[in-house]
Design a protein around this motif. Structure first.
Motif, PDB file in Angstrom:
ATOM      1  N   MET A   1      62.134 -62.506  27.518  1.00  0.00           N
ATOM      2  CA  MET A   1      62.593 -62.272  26.151  1.00  0.00           C
ATOM      3  C   MET A   1      61.381 -62.243  25.219  1.00  0.00           C
ATOM      4  N   THR A   5      62.998 -62.625  19.498  1.00  0.00           N
ATOM      5  CA  THR A   5      64.278 -62.076  19.928  1.00  0.00           C
ATOM      6  C   THR A   5      65.309 -63.185  20.065  1.00  0.00           C
ATOM      7  N   ASP A   7      68.728 -64.667  21.623  1.00  0.00           N
ATOM      8  CA  ASP A   7      69.619 -64.529  22.764  1.00  0.00           C
ATOM      9  C   ASP A   7      70.972 -64.024  22.282  1.00  0.00           C
ATOM     10  N   SER A  10      73.854 -66.546  22.113  1.00  0.00           N
ATOM     11  CA  SER A  10      73.683 -67.467  20.984  1.00  0.00           C
ATOM     12  C   SER A  10      74.006 -66.774  19.665  1.00  0.00           C
ATOM     13  N   HIS A  84      71.778 -59.301  15.013  1.00  0.00           N
ATOM     14  CA  HIS A  84      71.600 -59.005  16.442  1.00  0.00           C
ATOM     15  C   HIS A  84      72.961 -58.787  17.108  1.00  0.00           C
TER      16      HIS A  84
END
Length: 295
Positions: A1, A5, A7, A10, A84
């Motif tokens: 990763m 960035t 996850d 998450s 994200h």
């Protein structure tokens, strides 16, 4: 990763927490969706809530600039967890980016516009603030008819939810300097901003205010009725969720009186559970019928 960035799991979990904290009625309805649908809905809700918080946040000195920054980030691979998750949802369900541009345009209106002359003027704001959210949701919910056939109903349901919020939140919006109730409807009953503020300050009902609210409640009921056929156009596994949200939000209209000027009305928990419980059975049955096993 790569550094910075977030996850993806998450990120979606963060969106779920936002929905659970701020959108209790809608969050309850989302529990009736298939587990694979819920993260996307939470992401859409969290983004809308985030932008709304920017508009209303007292500590943000350049709210227009912050909204511009959010819009620019939509074009990138963002490290912000909400963006994200939203980017993944947009890609996964092929949601048109213009729906988010239109949403942010209405959020910018809140920075300068403090009242609306009539329902047509309010409708410009509602398109971006609510109708597009119904359209964002539609690919996630799925349809049993061509999507374009269901789109007008999804937009109307978004508008109905928004008008309900306007009626429920009159007092809070006054404190922010805004009146979303159309001026022509208020004026027809001899109501102006000063009278609304007087009712809020003194926690007193007023017959003229009540008549204006009654007119707008009747208008909102009519929009709910025109949106209802769209629920049957959704995929079978999505209908229990949206029927529950439809019923509970519409129930709020029955609680609207002058007291919305000084307190927030809410559907009692007993009613929420009574509406949601049958939906659980319908949701499980739909999953078994469609997929063979409950999700």
């Amino acid at each position: 990763m790569s550094p910075g960035t977030v996850d993806l799991g998450s990120a979606y979990a963060a969106c779920r927490r936002v929905n659970a904290r701020y959108g209790k009625t809608f969050f309850l309805a989302t529990t009736l969706l298939r587990p694979d649908q819920r993260p996307a809905v939470h992401a859409l809700y969290a983004f809308a809530r985030w932008a709304d918080e920017i508009v209303d946040a007292a500590g943000v000195t350049d709210r227009a600039g912050e909204l511009d920054r959010v819009e620019r980030l939509l074009e990138k691979a963002p490290s912000n967890p909400i963006l994200h998750a939203l980017a993944d949802t947009m890609h996964r369900y092929d949601i048109d980016r213009s729906l988010f541009t239109d949403f942010l345009a209405s959020m910018r209106m809140d920075l300068d516009v403090t009242e609306y002359a009539d329902l047509d003027a309010l409708g410009v704001y509602v398109h971006g603030s609510a109708e597009v959210i119904g359209l964002q949701m539609l690919p996630v919910l799925g349809t049993v008819v061509p999507r374009e056939e269901a789109e007008p109903y999804a937009a109307r349901l978004g508008a109905a939810f928004q008008l309900t919020n306007f009626l429920r939140d009159v007092g809070e919006d006054l404190d922010r300097g805004r009146v979303y109730l159309p001026q022509d409807v208020l004026g027809a009953h001899g109501v102006d901003r000063d009278l609304l503020q007087w009712c809020r300050r003194h926690r007193r009902a007023n017959d003229r205010v009540q008549r204006a609210l009654d007119d707008l409640v009747a208008h909102s009921y009519a929009i709910y009725q025109s949106a209802e056929p769209g629920i049957g156009m959704l995929s079978a596994t999505s209908r229990p969720c949206m029927q529950t949200a439809y019923t509970l939000y519409r129930d709020i209209l029955g609680l609207v009186g002058c007291e919305v000027l000084w307190r927030r009305v809410a559907v009692p928990n007993s009613r929420r559970l009574a509406v949601a419980a049958p939906g659980v059975g319908r949701a499980l049955l739909a999953r078994v019928t469609t997929h063979g096993i409950p999700g």
